[in-house]
Structure formats: C-alpha cells, structure tokens
Design a protein around this motif. Sequence first.
Motif, PDB file in Angstrom:
ATOM      1  N   GLY A 100       0.777  -1.235   0.000  1.00 18.39           N
ATOM      2  CA  GLY A 100       0.000   0.000   0.000  1.00 18.39           C
ATOM      3  C   GLY A 100       0.802   1.276   0.000  1.00 18.39           C
ATOM      4  O   GLY A 100       0.226   2.368  -0.105  1.00 18.39           O
ATOM      5  N   LEU A 101       2.127   1.185   0.125  1.00 19.11           N
ATOM      6  CA  LEU A 101       2.950   2.390   0.066  1.00 19.11           C
ATOM      7  C   LEU A 101       2.976   2.882  -1.378  1.00 19.11           C
ATOM      8  O   LEU A 101       3.360   2.151  -2.293  1.00 19.11           O
ATOM      9  CB  LEU A 101       4.365   2.094   0.547  1.00 19.11           C
ATOM     10  N   THR A 102       2.580   4.138  -1.591  1.00 17.57           N
ATOM     11  CA  THR A 102       2.459   4.649  -2.951  1.00 17.57           C
ATOM     12  C   THR A 102       3.503   5.696  -3.302  1.00 17.57           C
ATOM     13  O   THR A 102       3.736   5.963  -4.484  1.00 17.57           O
ATOM     14  CB  THR A 102       1.065   5.260  -3.188  1.00 17.57           C
ATOM     15  N   LYS A 103       4.117   6.315  -2.286  1.00 14.81           N
ATOM     16  CA  LYS A 103       5.042   7.398  -2.589  1.00 14.81           C
ATOM     17  C   LYS A 103       6.157   7.450  -1.563  1.00 14.81           C
ATOM     18  O   LYS A 103       5.922   7.328  -0.359  1.00 14.81           O
ATOM     19  CB  LYS A 103       4.301   8.741  -2.609  1.00 14.81           C
ATOM     20  N   VAL A 104       7.392   7.639  -2.065  1.00 16.23           N
ATOM     21  CA  VAL A 104       8.572   7.781  -1.207  1.00 16.23           C
ATOM     22  C   VAL A 104       9.276   9.069  -1.606  1.00 16.23           C
ATOM     23  O   VAL A 104       9.687   9.235  -2.754  1.00 16.23           O
ATOM     24  CB  VAL A 104       9.538   6.585  -1.346  1.00 16.23           C
ATOM     25  N   SER A 105       9.403   9.981  -0.650  1.00 17.60           N
ATOM     26  CA  SER A 105       9.995  11.287  -0.904  1.00 17.60           C
ATOM     27  C   SER A 105      11.165  11.510   0.041  1.00 17.60           C
ATOM     28  O   SER A 105      11.370  10.754   0.994  1.00 17.60           O
ATOM     29  CB  SER A 105       8.945  12.393  -0.693  1.00 17.60           C
ATOM     30  N   LEU A 106      11.906  12.567  -0.214  1.00 19.21           N
ATOM     31  CA  LEU A 106      13.051  12.893   0.629  1.00 19.21           C
ATOM     32  C   LEU A 106      13.201  14.408   0.664  1.00 19.21           C
ATOM     33  O   LEU A 106      13.021  15.085  -0.350  1.00 19.21           O
ATOM     34  CB  LEU A 106      14.315  12.229   0.087  1.00 19.21           C
ATOM     35  N   THR A 107      13.516  14.944   1.836  1.00 24.58           N
ATOM     36  CA  THR A 107      13.804  16.364   1.991  1.00 24.58           C
ATOM     37  C   THR A 107      15.278  16.547   2.313  1.00 24.58           C
ATOM     38  O   THR A 107      15.801  15.881   3.217  1.00 24.58           O
ATOM     39  CB  THR A 107      12.939  16.976   3.102  1.00 24.58           C
ATOM     40  N   THR A 108      15.939  17.428   1.581  1.00 31.97           N
ATOM     41  CA  THR A 108      17.384  17.587   1.723  1.00 31.97           C
ATOM     42  C   THR A 108      17.789  19.050   1.668  1.00 31.97           C
ATOM     43  O   THR A 108      17.078  19.880   1.088  1.00 31.97           O
ATOM     44  CB  THR A 108      18.123  16.815   0.605  1.00 31.97           C
ATOM     45  N   ASN A 109      18.939  19.345   2.255  1.00 27.88           N
ATOM     46  CA  ASN A 109      19.482  20.699   2.101  1.00 27.88           C
ATOM     47  C   ASN A 109      20.156  20.879   0.741  1.00 27.88           C
ATOM     48  O   ASN A 109      20.542  21.996   0.383  1.00 27.88           O
ATOM     49  CB  ASN A 109      20.459  21.041   3.233  1.00 27.88           C
ATOM     50  N   GLY A 110      20.320  19.807  -0.009  1.00 28.82           N
ATOM     51  CA  GLY A 110      20.821  19.881  -1.376  1.00 28.82           C
ATOM     52  C   GLY A 110      22.321  19.839  -1.532  1.00 28.82           C
ATOM     53  O   GLY A 110      22.827  19.705  -2.656  1.00 28.82           O
ATOM     54  N   ALA A 111      23.064  19.906  -0.430  1.00 26.12           N
ATOM     55  CA  ALA A 111      24.518  19.991  -0.531  1.00 26.12           C
ATOM     56  C   ALA A 111      25.139  18.778  -1.205  1.00 26.12           C
ATOM     57  O   ALA A 111      26.136  18.895  -1.923  1.00 26.12           O
ATOM     58  CB  ALA A 111      25.119  20.186   0.862  1.00 26.12           C
ATOM     59  N   LEU A 112      24.566  17.601  -0.986  1.00 26.97           N
ATOM     60  CA  LEU A 112      25.112  16.361  -1.547  1.00 26.97           C
ATOM     61  C   LEU A 112      24.246  15.793  -2.667  1.00 26.97           C
ATOM     62  O   LEU A 112      24.503  14.684  -3.141  1.00 26.97           O
ATOM     63  CB  LEU A 112      25.268  15.315  -0.436  1.00 26.97           C
ATOM     64  N   LEU A 113      23.264  16.550  -3.094  1.00 30.23           N
ATOM     65  CA  LEU A 113      22.310  15.995  -4.051  1.00 30.23           C
ATOM     66  C   LEU A 113      22.941  15.701  -5.396  1.00 30.23           C
ATOM     67  O   LEU A 113      22.571  14.722  -6.065  1.00 30.23           O
ATOM     68  CB  LEU A 113      21.134  16.966  -4.215  1.00 30.23           C
ATOM     69  N   ALA A 114      23.919  16.501  -5.825  1.00 33.42           N
ATOM     70  CA  ALA A 114      24.567  16.247  -7.114  1.00 33.42           C
ATOM     71  C   ALA A 114      25.211  14.863  -7.142  1.00 33.42           C
ATOM     72  O   ALA A 114      25.213  14.184  -8.172  1.00 33.42           O
ATOM     73  CB  ALA A 114      25.608  17.326  -7.400  1.00 33.42           C
ATOM     74  N   GLN A 115      25.753  14.429  -6.001  1.00 33.09           N
ATOM     75  CA  GLN A 115      26.402  13.117  -5.925  1.00 33.09           C
ATOM     76  C   GLN A 115      25.390  11.973  -5.896  1.00 33.09           C
ATOM     77  O   GLN A 115      25.703  10.855  -6.301  1.00 33.09           O
ATOM     78  CB  GLN A 115      27.258  13.034  -4.662  1.00 33.09           C
ATOM     79  N   HIS A 116      24.191  12.248  -5.405  1.00 32.86           N
ATOM     80  CA  HIS A 116      23.233  11.173  -5.129  1.00 32.86           C
ATOM     81  C   HIS A 116      22.056  11.108  -6.092  1.00 32.86           C
ATOM     82  O   HIS A 116      21.322  10.114  -6.069  1.00 32.86           O
ATOM     83  CB  HIS A 116      22.675  11.350  -3.709  1.00 32.86           C
ATOM     84  N   ALA A 117      21.842  12.125  -6.902  1.00 31.91           N
ATOM     85  CA  ALA A 117      20.588  12.230  -7.658  1.00 31.91           C
ATOM     86  C   ALA A 117      20.283  10.973  -8.478  1.00 31.91           C
ATOM     87  O   ALA A 117      19.183  10.412  -8.390  1.00 31.91           O
ATOM     88  CB  ALA A 117      20.625  13.460  -8.566  1.00 31.91           C
ATOM     89  N   ALA A 118      21.242  10.523  -9.273  1.00 34.40           N
ATOM     90  CA  ALA A 118      20.996   9.367 -10.132  1.00 34.40           C
ATOM     91  C   ALA A 118      20.747   8.109  -9.312  1.00 34.40           C
ATOM     92  O   ALA A 118      19.863   7.298  -9.641  1.00 34.40           O
ATOM     93  CB  ALA A 118      22.177   9.156 -11.076  1.00 34.40           C
ATOM     94  N   THR A 119      21.496   7.935  -8.239  1.00 37.02           N
ATOM     95  CA  THR A 119      21.350   6.745  -7.398  1.00 37.02           C
ATOM     96  C   THR A 119      20.022   6.755  -6.668  1.00 37.02           C
ATOM     97  O   THR A 119      19.383   5.700  -6.501  1.00 37.02           O
ATOM     98  CB  THR A 119      22.501   6.667  -6.384  1.00 37.02           C
ATOM     99  N   LEU A 120      19.586   7.921  -6.228  1.00 32.90           N
ATOM    100  CA  LEU A 120      18.291   8.031  -5.564  1.00 32.90           C
ATOM    101  C   LEU A 120      17.158   7.645  -6.502  1.00 32.90           C
ATOM    102  O   LEU A 120      16.224   6.920  -6.122  1.00 32.90           O
ATOM    103  CB  LEU A 120      18.082   9.455  -5.059  1.00 32.90           C
ATOM    104  N   LEU A 121      17.232   8.121  -7.734  1.00 33.95           N
ATOM    105  CA  LEU A 121      16.200   7.774  -8.710  1.00 33.95           C
ATOM    106  C   LEU A 121      16.189   6.271  -8.960  1.00 33.95           C
ATOM    107  O   LEU A 121      15.125   5.635  -8.986  1.00 33.95           O
ATOM    108  CB  LEU A 121      16.445   8.536 -10.013  1.00 33.95           C
ATOM    109  N   ALA A 122      17.374   5.682  -9.117  1.00 35.01           N
ATOM    110  CA  ALA A 122      17.467   4.238  -9.361  1.00 35.01           C
ATOM    111  C   ALA A 122      16.958   3.430  -8.170  1.00 35.01           C
ATOM    112  O   ALA A 122      16.458   2.308  -8.338  1.00 35.01           O
ATOM    113  CB  ALA A 122      18.916   3.857  -9.674  1.00 35.01           C
ATOM    114  N   ALA A 123      17.079   4.006  -6.968  1.00 35.73           N
ATOM    115  CA  ALA A 123      16.632   3.309  -5.752  1.00 35.73           C
ATOM    116  C   ALA A 123      15.131   3.428  -5.528  1.00 35.73           C
ATOM    117  O   ALA A 123      14.613   2.870  -4.554  1.00 35.73           O
ATOM    118  CB  ALA A 123      17.386   3.856  -4.543  1.00 35.73           C
TER     119      ALA A 123
END
Length: 327
Positions: A100-123
């Motif tokens: 029943g879980l329909t959505k997974v989100s994350l809140t970030t300060n963005g400092a490390l998002l450039a390193q993680h963006a692709a991996t987060l999407l794949a996850a």
Amino acid sequence: MRDNTPVTLPAPLIDQHGRTKQKLRVSLTDRCQYRCTYCMPTTPTWIPQDLRLTAAERNRLITLMVQRGITHIRLTGGEPLIAPDLYPTLTHLQSLRAQGLTKVSLTTNGALLAQHAATLLAAGLDDVNVSLDTLNPERFLALSGGRGTVDEVLEGIAAAQAVGLAVKLNCVVLRDVNFGDMPDLTRWAMAQHLPLRLIEFMPLDDGEQWQKTRVVSEAELLTQLGAHWRITPQPRDKSPATTYLLDDAFPLGIISTITNPFCSNCNRLRLTADGQLFSCLFAQSGQDLRALLRAGNSDDSLTKAIARHVWNKARGFDHAFEAQYTV
C-alpha cells in the motif's frame, strides 16, 4: 477465475477528531552539515549512537504503519543524505509498495544531491524537496550558520533535474533575513519550472531564534508577490500548503503554520531518529517506540501503542498559532 472473497483491510490510524493518518516523516539522522538558524540550535546535542534506531528497528516500525494505512513516506533528518542506512531504507521501502505504500519522498538541504541524484532515482525515490531559502550567497551563509554555499545547492538541483528526479523547492521566510529575496527566488523557480513552497518561520529550534516578529505571514507574502504577478487561489486539499497560481501558470504554495494553521486536515505523523513517534510537529512529547521495541514487544503490541498514541492526538489550532504549544 477472479477471487471475489472480501478483503479485510486493517483499521487505519485515526485520531479522536476523525483525521486519518496517511503520511509519515521518518528522520534517518539528527545530524546535518548546516546549522540553519530556523531549524537547529546553535550548539546542537546529538543523539548518542546507542539511542538511535537501527535500520532493522526503523524498518519494522515503518512496516507496521504502512500496514495500518500509511501511503506516503518522507525521509528527513537532520540531513538524510548523510545517513549511512539511507539506501538500505530505500530498498526496504520499495518492498512495501505491494502493501500500500504509494510514494517515497526525501527532503534535503541539497549539498550532496549532485552526488546522489541518479542513485536516488534508481533506488525508487519518487521526488525530492530541496531547501533553498535565497539565491544570495551572503544571506545563504547567514541562514546556514556559515556552512556550505548556495552554488552547491543549485548544482544539486540541476543534477536532479538532469536525471529526471522530480524536484520541489522549500523556502523558510524570515522577516529580517530573506523576505526581500522572495520575488527573485520566485522568478528563478518559475524559469526552472520548479514548484516553490514558501514556509512561515516555525519554532523548531527550542525557542533560541524564533520570535513572532520574525514571522512573515501568508498575507504579507501575497501582498509582496502580488506586486509582480496576478495571484489566483486554488481549492484547498489536505496538503499543508495553500496553493496559488501566479499568472494562471506557476504553482506557488504557502505553508502558513503560524498564521493560518491546517490542523483540522492534518494527516501526518513523525518518527524521530531515536524512535519517538509524534502525532504533531510541535508536540512536547511522543510515544517512545524504541523502548517498546527493545523491551521485546510483539508487532501487535507495537501497533496498539502506535494506534493509541495517534488516537490521543490533540485537536490543534483553528486560528493563529500560540507560541506555547502543548499537547
């Protein structure tokens, strides 16, 4: 042949005022690289390692709450991108889609998002909210406690957009710091096609920085932005933000927790890094689920404790926020 046997759904998590809980904020860590003045005390005291939930403990609690109707998980911190068990948690959350879980989100300060963006999407992450309180480098440093740069946040946002990860922007507005930056920030968000939410300054720092005089109200924000764009209010739903369209095109949200609380529609819960369940962001105390876990309680006992805590949630506010919030 189709099975027409009636399915017995578990009772949802509902409070005594009839509000069903569907969203859960999960803090993966209390730590953060920044020291944002609206979020954290100047000298924070970190939770000791042995008092923080393990990944297995957290996943067990999340599973029980999904089984009771939670459909949207938001991973937070501190800063969740520095949590060592971020990706194992995302893997577990994907396994709950069938429950029943329909959505997974994350809140970030963005400092490390450039390193993680692709991996987060794949996850399997569905979207990310990025805190961006100003485009001005000096005011960014003033807000972040002298740490990081606005450029690293902008790079993270660009990286998320490049890989196709949905991005929303969150901005906390303080009268004496970044209020004057809102037209420029809004104009930039419009150019980037990024939904923007402006947030009234809330007392989340143990009262160290928060003062009513520093709060910029929803009405003031609308007056300021109305000098630049035609503003059309949209029907209110259960979102914490009231949505407006600027020039009939750009969605702007304003979260007016202080001057126009949305308690009557609240469908949210919060699980802290040390296992405290809060039915309200401003509650002074929660249900200690870590203690129940480590005392060997069964899933049934844990679920009953969760449901009981949710049921006892206070009604909240109908009008403007009072500085001393107790439940």
